[in-house]
Design an enzyme around this catalytic site. Structure first.
Site, PDB file in Angstrom:
ATOM      1  N   LYS A 156       5.320  -9.581  34.848  1.00 16.68           N
ATOM      2  CA  LYS A 156       5.605  -8.799  36.058  1.00 16.68           C
ATOM      3  C   LYS A 156       6.030  -9.695  37.215  1.00 16.68           C
ATOM      4  O   LYS A 156       7.004  -9.413  37.907  1.00 16.68           O
ATOM      5  CB  LYS A 156       4.375  -7.990  36.495  1.00 16.68           C
ATOM      6  CG  LYS A 156       3.914  -6.959  35.483  1.00 16.68           C
ATOM      7  CD  LYS A 156       2.810  -6.066  36.052  1.00 16.68           C
ATOM      8  CE  LYS A 156       1.549  -6.813  36.410  1.00 16.68           C
ATOM      9  NZ  LYS A 156       0.839  -7.386  35.254  1.00 16.68           N
ATOM     10  N   ARG A 167      -3.610  -0.290  40.127  1.00 15.35           N
ATOM     11  CA  ARG A 167      -4.219  -0.856  38.932  1.00 15.35           C
ATOM     12  C   ARG A 167      -5.240   0.090  38.331  1.00 15.35           C
ATOM     13  O   ARG A 167      -5.920  -0.253  37.393  1.00 15.35           O
ATOM     14  CB  ARG A 167      -4.955  -2.109  39.353  1.00 15.35           C
ATOM     15  CG  ARG A 167      -4.575  -3.276  38.457  1.00 15.35           C
ATOM     16  CD  ARG A 167      -4.397  -4.421  38.720  1.00 15.35           C
ATOM     17  NE  ARG A 167      -4.632  -5.645  38.157  1.00 15.35           N
ATOM     18  CZ  ARG A 167      -3.944  -6.699  38.523  1.00 15.35           C
ATOM     19  NH1 ARG A 167      -2.990  -6.597  39.413  1.00 15.35           N
ATOM     20  NH2 ARG A 167      -4.199  -7.855  37.991  1.00 15.35           N
ATOM     21  N   ARG A 192       0.198 -20.800  31.710  1.00 10.80           N
ATOM     22  CA  ARG A 192       0.954 -20.473  32.922  1.00 10.80           C
ATOM     23  C   ARG A 192       0.590 -21.453  34.045  1.00 10.80           C
ATOM     24  O   ARG A 192      -0.554 -21.877  34.173  1.00 10.80           O
ATOM     25  CB  ARG A 192       0.590 -19.056  33.349  1.00 10.80           C
ATOM     26  CG  ARG A 192       1.167 -18.646  34.682  1.00 10.80           C
ATOM     27  CD  ARG A 192       1.185 -17.177  34.820  1.00 10.80           C
ATOM     28  NE  ARG A 192      -0.103 -16.624  35.198  1.00 10.80           N
ATOM     29  CZ  ARG A 192      -0.271 -15.339  35.506  1.00 10.80           C
ATOM     30  NH1 ARG A 192       0.737 -14.506  35.450  1.00 10.80           N
ATOM     31  NH2 ARG A 192      -1.453 -14.895  35.837  1.00 10.80           N
ATOM     32  N   ARG A 244      -4.135 -21.142  37.793  1.00  7.35           N
ATOM     33  CA  ARG A 244      -5.004 -20.197  38.485  1.00  7.35           C
ATOM     34  C   ARG A 244      -6.391 -20.217  37.862  1.00  7.35           C
ATOM     35  O   ARG A 244      -6.526 -20.327  36.648  1.00  7.35           O
ATOM     36  CB  ARG A 244      -4.412 -18.788  38.383  1.00  7.35           C
ATOM     37  CG  ARG A 244      -3.324 -18.529  39.399  1.00  7.35           C
ATOM     38  CD  ARG A 244      -2.587 -17.238  39.166  1.00  7.35           C
ATOM     39  NE  ARG A 244      -3.428 -16.096  38.844  1.00  7.35           N
ATOM     40  CZ  ARG A 244      -2.962 -14.856  38.696  1.00  7.35           C
ATOM     41  NH1 ARG A 244      -1.671 -14.607  38.871  1.00  7.35           N
ATOM     42  NH2 ARG A 244      -3.757 -13.868  38.371  1.00  7.35           N
ATOM     43  N   ARG A 290      -9.806  -9.930  31.767  1.00  6.66           N
ATOM     44  CA  ARG A 290      -8.726  -9.233  32.488  1.00  6.66           C
ATOM     45  C   ARG A 290      -7.997  -8.258  31.565  1.00  6.66           C
ATOM     46  O   ARG A 290      -7.597  -7.172  31.977  1.00  6.66           O
ATOM     47  CB  ARG A 290      -7.731 -10.254  33.075  1.00  6.66           C
ATOM     48  CG  ARG A 290      -8.319 -10.996  34.276  1.00  6.66           C
ATOM     49  CD  ARG A 290      -7.549 -12.253  34.600  1.00  6.66           C
ATOM     50  NE  ARG A 290      -6.203 -12.009  35.042  1.00  6.66           N
ATOM     51  CZ  ARG A 290      -5.234 -12.923  35.011  1.00  6.66           C
ATOM     52  NH1 ARG A 290      -5.485 -14.140  34.549  1.00  6.66           N
ATOM     53  NH2 ARG A 290      -4.035 -12.625  35.436  1.00  6.66           N
TER      54      ARG A 290
HETATM   55  P1  AMP Z   1      -2.695 -10.614  39.462  1.00  7.82           P
HETATM   56  O1  AMP Z   1      -2.114 -11.772  40.193  1.00  7.82           O
HETATM   57  O2  AMP Z   1      -1.924  -9.333  39.672  1.00  7.82           O
HETATM   58  O3  AMP Z   1      -2.932 -10.897  37.994  1.00  7.82           O
HETATM   59  O4  AMP Z   1      -4.145 -10.338  40.099  1.00  7.82           O
HETATM   60  C1  AMP Z   1      -5.161 -11.322  40.070  1.00  7.82           C
HETATM   61  C2  AMP Z   1      -6.514 -10.692  40.374  1.00  7.82           C
HETATM   62  O5  AMP Z   1      -6.489 -10.127  41.695  1.00  7.82           O
HETATM   63  C3  AMP Z   1      -6.932  -9.532  39.469  1.00  7.82           C
HETATM   64  O6  AMP Z   1      -7.532  -9.962  38.258  1.00  7.82           O
HETATM   65  C4  AMP Z   1      -7.915  -8.797  40.371  1.00  7.82           C
HETATM   66  O7  AMP Z   1      -9.163  -9.461  40.442  1.00  7.82           O
HETATM   67  C5  AMP Z   1      -7.241  -8.922  41.732  1.00  7.82           C
HETATM   68  N1  AMP Z   1      -6.306  -7.797  41.981  1.00  7.82           N
HETATM   69  C6  AMP Z   1      -4.952  -7.862  42.062  1.00  7.82           C
HETATM   70  N2  AMP Z   1      -4.424  -6.650  42.296  1.00  7.82           N
HETATM   71  C7  AMP Z   1      -5.477  -5.788  42.358  1.00  7.82           C
HETATM   72  C8  AMP Z   1      -5.600  -4.396  42.562  1.00  7.82           C
HETATM   73  N3  AMP Z   1      -4.517  -3.597  42.734  1.00  7.82           N
HETATM   74  N4  AMP Z   1      -6.834  -3.855  42.565  1.00  7.82           N
HETATM   75  C9  AMP Z   1      -7.941  -4.617  42.395  1.00  7.82           C
HETATM   76  N5  AMP Z   1      -7.899  -5.934  42.173  1.00  7.82           N
HETATM   77  C10 AMP Z   1      -6.682  -6.534  42.164  1.00  7.82           C
END
Ligand code: AMP
Length: 210
Positions: free
Chosen positions: A15, A88, A122, A155, A166
């Protein structure tokens, strides 16, 4: 293009990478809740302090910390938007409907076995959030970002244990969103396996820009 596009798909489905390209080519603005939350963590803001534990554990951050962040951002942007990582959960999708329309939801599908490999290898740029993969999309100059020269890092939630959590959270809470947007008639599924450029062509077709 003045559209609001939601990018769905499990962690590691590409994404972030596809969003970067779409934003550059189609002049859209990226809103990534993951990036916004990581920035808050980096800056040690009250929000970041509250969010960090959830993120490091691979859990979703509570809605009250995330939704206003997105709402403020969407309302401040003129023109088309790509939402990466939001909504999400069904609850977030319903909240989003109250403050913004969604024109299209793109679901990027990738086999689960490949996701763990993609995520654990990554690397992310600390300055501009560009994403690399040590095998499939390696940076040209070691640990530096090709685009801005920033430092690349892994990360804290890209370790195998957190990645598995996740993916579990994705299946339980985010996957139902595909049915939600399908019922609205705005879901397009894209095969996310293969070369980044090939997947990008599929995404452009799904958006109707190719
Ligand atoms: P991402 O970079 O999109 O993989 O997000 C990393 C982490 O941020 C996720 O595993 C969640 O802990 C938090 N996070 C990101 N977007 C959301 C969301 N829309 N709702 C809740 N937690 C989020």
């Amino acid at each position: 293009m003045d559209r609001k596009i939601v990018l769905l798909g499990p962690p590691g489905s590409g994404k972030g990478t596809q969003t970067e390209r779409l934003c550059a080519d189609l002049k859209l603005t990226k809103i990534s809740t993951g990036d916004l939350l990581r920035e808050a963590v980096r800056n040690n803001t009250p929000l970041g302090v509250k969010a960090k534990g959830f993120m490091d554990a691979g859990k979703l951050v509570p809605n009250e910390l995330v939704v206003d962040l997105v709402k403020d951002k969407i309302q401040s942007v003129k023109g088309g938007v790509i939402l990466d990582g939001f909504p999400r959960s069904l609850e977030q999708a319903e909240m989003l409907d109250k403050f913004s329309k969604v024109d299209l939801a793109i679901d990027i599908e990738v086999n689960e076995n490949n996701l763990v490999r993609r995520l654990t290898l990554r690397r992310t740029c600390r300055s501009c959030n560009a994403v690399y993969h040590l095998e499939f999309n390696p940076p040209k100059h070691g640990g530096k970002c090709d685009k801005c020269g920033g430092e690349l890092f892994q990360r804290t939630d890209d370790t195998e244990k957190t990645v598995r959590e996740r993916l579990k959270v994705y299946k339980e809470q985010t996957l139902p969103l595909t049915a939600f947007y399908h019922r609205k008639g705005i879901l397009r599924k894209v095969d996310g396996e293969g070369d980044i450029g090939v997947v990008y062509d599929r995404v452009l077709k799904a958006i109707g820009s190719k």
